[in-house]
Design a protein around this motif. Structure first.
Motif, PDB file in Angstrom:
ATOM      1  N   LEU A 145       0.810  -1.217   0.000  1.00  0.00           N
ATOM      2  CA  LEU A 145       0.000   0.000   0.000  1.00  0.00           C
ATOM      3  C   LEU A 145       0.850   1.277   0.000  1.00  0.00           C
ATOM      4  O   LEU A 145       0.344   2.354  -0.282  1.00  0.00           O
ATOM      5  CB  LEU A 145      -0.923   0.018   1.231  1.00  0.00           C
ATOM      6  N   PHE A 146       2.131   1.135   0.319  1.00  0.00           N
ATOM      7  CA  PHE A 146       3.003   2.308   0.412  1.00  0.00           C
ATOM      8  C   PHE A 146       3.287   2.848  -0.984  1.00  0.00           C
ATOM      9  O   PHE A 146       3.710   2.118  -1.873  1.00  0.00           O
ATOM     10  CB  PHE A 146       4.305   1.938   1.130  1.00  0.00           C
ATOM     11  N   ARG A 147       3.093   4.123  -1.194  1.00  0.00           N
ATOM     12  CA  ARG A 147       3.228   4.729  -2.525  1.00  0.00           C
ATOM     13  C   ARG A 147       4.671   4.853  -2.982  1.00  0.00           C
ATOM     14  O   ARG A 147       4.941   4.883  -4.169  1.00  0.00           O
ATOM     15  CB  ARG A 147       2.563   6.093  -2.542  1.00  0.00           C
ATOM     16  N   GLY A 148       5.602   4.943  -2.075  1.00  0.00           N
ATOM     17  CA  GLY A 148       6.993   5.175  -2.462  1.00  0.00           C
ATOM     18  C   GLY A 148       7.776   3.928  -2.805  1.00  0.00           C
ATOM     19  O   GLY A 148       8.926   4.007  -3.176  1.00  0.00           O
ATOM     20  N   GLY A 149       7.208   2.773  -2.704  1.00  0.00           N
ATOM     21  CA  GLY A 149       7.930   1.543  -2.983  1.00  0.00           C
ATOM     22  C   GLY A 149       8.506   0.937  -1.721  1.00  0.00           C
ATOM     23  O   GLY A 149       8.681   1.608  -0.698  1.00  0.00           O
ATOM     24  N   GLN A 150       8.825  -0.354  -1.818  1.00  0.00           N
ATOM     25  CA  GLN A 150       9.253  -1.077  -0.628  1.00  0.00           C
ATOM     26  C   GLN A 150      10.605  -0.597  -0.081  1.00  0.00           C
ATOM     27  O   GLN A 150      10.805  -0.585   1.131  1.00  0.00           O
ATOM     28  CB  GLN A 150       9.305  -2.580  -0.898  1.00  0.00           C
ATOM     29  N   GLU A 151      11.512  -0.179  -0.944  1.00  0.00           N
ATOM     30  CA  GLU A 151      12.802   0.303  -0.436  1.00  0.00           C
ATOM     31  C   GLU A 151      12.638   1.570   0.387  1.00  0.00           C
ATOM     32  O   GLU A 151      13.274   1.720   1.436  1.00  0.00           O
ATOM     33  CB  GLU A 151      13.800   0.512  -1.580  1.00  0.00           C
ATOM     34  N   ASP A 152      11.793   2.496  -0.083  1.00  0.00           N
ATOM     35  CA  ASP A 152      11.544   3.716   0.685  1.00  0.00           C
ATOM     36  C   ASP A 152      10.851   3.389   2.013  1.00  0.00           C
ATOM     37  O   ASP A 152      11.168   3.979   3.044  1.00  0.00           O
ATOM     38  CB  ASP A 152      10.693   4.703  -0.116  1.00  0.00           C
ATOM     39  N   LEU A 153       9.904   2.461   1.958  1.00  0.00           N
ATOM     40  CA  LEU A 153       9.235   2.042   3.193  1.00  0.00           C
ATOM     41  C   LEU A 153      10.237   1.391   4.134  1.00  0.00           C
ATOM     42  O   LEU A 153      10.239   1.669   5.338  1.00  0.00           O
ATOM     43  CB  LEU A 153       8.085   1.077   2.877  1.00  0.00           C
ATOM     44  N   SER A 154      11.111   0.562   3.594  1.00  0.00           N
ATOM     45  CA  SER A 154      12.122  -0.096   4.413  1.00  0.00           C
ATOM     46  C   SER A 154      13.031   0.925   5.092  1.00  0.00           C
ATOM     47  O   SER A 154      13.349   0.797   6.275  1.00  0.00           O
ATOM     48  CB  SER A 154      12.959  -1.056   3.566  1.00  0.00           C
ATOM     49  N   ARG A 155      13.427   1.950   4.349  1.00  0.00           N
ATOM     50  CA  ARG A 155      14.256   3.005   4.954  1.00  0.00           C
ATOM     51  C   ARG A 155      13.506   3.701   6.097  1.00  0.00           C
ATOM     52  O   ARG A 155      14.080   3.996   7.134  1.00  0.00           O
ATOM     53  CB  ARG A 155      14.659   4.038   3.905  1.00  0.00           C
ATOM     54  N   ALA A 156      12.215   3.953   5.874  1.00  0.00           N
ATOM     55  CA  ALA A 156      11.423   4.638   6.901  1.00  0.00           C
ATOM     56  C   ALA A 156      11.241   3.769   8.142  1.00  0.00           C
ATOM     57  O   ALA A 156      11.225   4.269   9.265  1.00  0.00           O
ATOM     58  CB  ALA A 156      10.057   5.033   6.332  1.00  0.00           C
ATOM     59  N   VAL A 157      11.115   2.467   7.956  1.00  0.00           N
ATOM     60  CA  VAL A 157      10.858   1.562   9.079  1.00  0.00           C
ATOM     61  C   VAL A 157      12.147   1.118   9.761  1.00  0.00           C
ATOM     62  O   VAL A 157      12.244   1.112  10.985  1.00  0.00           O
ATOM     63  CB  VAL A 157      10.054   0.316   8.608  1.00  0.00           C
ATOM     64  N   THR A 158      13.158   0.742   8.955  1.00  0.00           N
ATOM     65  CA  THR A 158      14.364   0.125   9.526  1.00  0.00           C
ATOM     66  C   THR A 158      15.624   0.957   9.368  1.00  0.00           C
ATOM     67  O   THR A 158      16.627   0.670  10.010  1.00  0.00           O
ATOM     68  CB  THR A 158      14.623  -1.239   8.866  1.00  0.00           C
ATOM     69  N   GLY A 159      15.578   1.952   8.458  1.00  0.00           N
ATOM     70  CA  GLY A 159      16.767   2.757   8.194  1.00  0.00           C
ATOM     71  C   GLY A 159      17.602   2.222   7.044  1.00  0.00           C
ATOM     72  O   GLY A 159      18.568   2.858   6.640  1.00  0.00           O
ATOM     73  N   TYR A 160      17.249   1.064   6.494  1.00  0.00           N
ATOM     74  CA  TYR A 160      18.011   0.448   5.412  1.00  0.00           C
ATOM     75  C   TYR A 160      17.063   0.021   4.284  1.00  0.00           C
ATOM     76  O   TYR A 160      15.942  -0.411   4.545  1.00  0.00           O
ATOM     77  CB  TYR A 160      18.785  -0.769   5.920  1.00  0.00           C
ATOM     78  N   PRO A 161      17.517   0.068   3.030  1.00  0.00           N
ATOM     79  CA  PRO A 161      16.607  -0.175   1.909  1.00  0.00           C
ATOM     80  C   PRO A 161      16.153  -1.629   1.724  1.00  0.00           C
ATOM     81  O   PRO A 161      15.096  -1.863   1.155  1.00  0.00           O
ATOM     82  CB  PRO A 161      17.407   0.296   0.688  1.00  0.00           C
ATOM     83  N   GLN A 162      16.908  -2.595   2.182  1.00  0.00           N
ATOM     84  CA  GLN A 162      16.559  -3.997   1.941  1.00  0.00           C
ATOM     85  C   GLN A 162      16.108  -4.750   3.193  1.00  0.00           C
ATOM     86  O   GLN A 162      15.610  -5.877   3.098  1.00  0.00           O
ATOM     87  CB  GLN A 162      17.746  -4.749   1.319  1.00  0.00           C
ATOM     88  N   THR A 163      16.259  -4.160   4.355  1.00  0.00           N
ATOM     89  CA  THR A 163      15.996  -4.879   5.600  1.00  0.00           C
ATOM     90  C   THR A 163      14.548  -5.333   5.722  1.00  0.00           C
ATOM     91  O   THR A 163      14.272  -6.457   6.143  1.00  0.00           O
ATOM     92  CB  THR A 163      16.395  -4.014   6.808  1.00  0.00           C
ATOM     93  N   LEU A 164      13.618  -4.504   5.339  1.00  0.00           N
ATOM     94  CA  LEU A 164      12.216  -4.888   5.435  1.00  0.00           C
ATOM     95  C   LEU A 164      11.918  -6.086   4.533  1.00  0.00           C
ATOM     96  O   LEU A 164      11.234  -7.026   4.947  1.00  0.00           O
ATOM     97  CB  LEU A 164      11.306  -3.703   5.094  1.00  0.00           C
ATOM     98  N   ARG A 165      12.440  -6.069   3.312  1.00  0.00           N
ATOM     99  CA  ARG A 165      12.241  -7.207   2.413  1.00  0.00           C
ATOM    100  C   ARG A 165      12.815  -8.472   3.031  1.00  0.00           C
ATOM    101  O   ARG A 165      12.204  -9.536   2.993  1.00  0.00           O
ATOM    102  CB  ARG A 165      12.887  -6.943   1.044  1.00  0.00           C
ATOM    103  N   HIS A 166      13.990  -8.367   3.623  1.00  0.00           N
ATOM    104  CA  HIS A 166      14.603  -9.524   4.277  1.00  0.00           C
ATOM    105  C   HIS A 166      13.725 -10.042   5.407  1.00  0.00           C
ATOM    106  O   HIS A 166      13.569 -11.255   5.586  1.00  0.00           O
ATOM    107  CB  HIS A 166      15.991  -9.172   4.803  1.00  0.00           C
ATOM    108  N   LYS A 167      13.139  -9.128   6.165  1.00  0.00           N
ATOM    109  CA  LYS A 167      12.271  -9.541   7.274  1.00  0.00           C
ATOM    110  C   LYS A 167      10.981 -10.184   6.775  1.00  0.00           C
ATOM    111  O   LYS A 167      10.455 -11.097   7.406  1.00  0.00           O
ATOM    112  CB  LYS A 167      11.956  -8.341   8.172  1.00  0.00           C
ATOM    113  N   LEU A 168      10.489  -9.726   5.650  1.00  0.00           N
ATOM    114  CA  LEU A 168       9.248 -10.288   5.105  1.00  0.00           C
ATOM    115  C   LEU A 168       9.457 -11.637   4.433  1.00  0.00           C
ATOM    116  O   LEU A 168       8.517 -12.398   4.255  1.00  0.00           O
ATOM    117  CB  LEU A 168       8.614  -9.307   4.114  1.00  0.00           C
ATOM    118  N   THR A 169      10.702 -11.924   4.050  1.00  0.00           N
ATOM    119  CA  THR A 169      10.996 -13.202   3.400  1.00  0.00           C
ATOM    120  C   THR A 169      11.748 -14.164   4.314  1.00  0.00           C
ATOM    121  O   THR A 169      11.932 -15.322   3.956  1.00  0.00           O
ATOM    122  CB  THR A 169      11.826 -12.986   2.120  1.00  0.00           C
ATOM    123  N   GLY A 170      12.205 -13.686   5.474  1.00  0.00           N
ATOM    124  CA  GLY A 170      12.980 -14.538   6.371  1.00  0.00           C
ATOM    125  C   GLY A 170      14.413 -14.734   5.905  1.00  0.00           C
ATOM    126  O   GLY A 170      15.109 -15.632   6.371  1.00  0.00           O
TER     127      GLY A 170
END
Length: 173
Positions: free
Chosen positions: A20-45
């Motif tokens: 649902l985030f308009r800026g893309g997952q990397e931007d969301l990841s930066r906002a949530v974790t401070g890093y562009p790929q960390t959120l994706r890693h957390k969502l995939t294990g």
């Protein structure tokens, strides 16, 4: 408890909220974790990365999605109900409309329950799912009404509690 110990439905719901985030997952990841790929890693294990409750909450706050909390509530045998935001103008007319809506939903549930057993004397899985959906909608309407009642007629202590809940982000009951 982290989300990766829960059924895949919760992780998939978190992915839906991220989408649902308009800026893309990397931007969301930066906002949530401070890093562009960390959120994706957390969502995939990836490399045993885990999506924690704090990250899931941040995702929901940033995206406005509530799929994750709904999936978590469902896993725990409950439901999540979004209450109306504070600050909306409410009066007796709003209360009456809200009460009427809840009353109609109760009647709808009664009709559907009667129809479910009328034809064959049992409630099948499809009928049960429909009844649960209707009951969830009813519950939301009743809580909406009670929230409006608090806002319109709550005494000074209730109004203070409502303001404190709003300021702390705990507006949902």
């Amino acid at each position: 408890m982290d989300l990766n110990t829960l059924p895949k439905g919760v992780i998939e719901a978190a992915r839906e909220d991220c989408a649902l985030f308009r800026g893309g997952q990397e931007d969301l990841s930066r906002a949530v974790t401070g890093y562009p790929q960390t959120l994706r890693h957390k969502l995939t294990g990836h490399n045993r990365a885990v999506l924690g409750v704090d990250d899931a909450l941040s995702v929901m706050e940033l995206t406005g999605g509530r799929n994750t909390i709904c999936a978590m509530a469902r896993q725990l045998g409950g439901v999540y109900i979004q209450l109306p935001a504070m600050g909306e103008l409410e009066d007796n007319e709003d209360l009456m409309l809200s009460f009427l809506s809840a009353s109609m939903a109760l009647g709808d549930l009664a009709r559907k329950a009667q129809a479910a057993v009328a034809d064959d004397g049992v409630v099948d899985v499809h009928e049960r799912n429909g009844l649960l959906k209707t009951a969830h909608e009813l519950q939301g309407k009743v809580l909406h009404y009670l929230t409006q009642l608090d806002r319109v007629y709550g005494d000074a202590d209730v109004q203070q509690a409502l303001r404190a809940e709003q300021n702390s982000g705990g507006g949902e009951r």
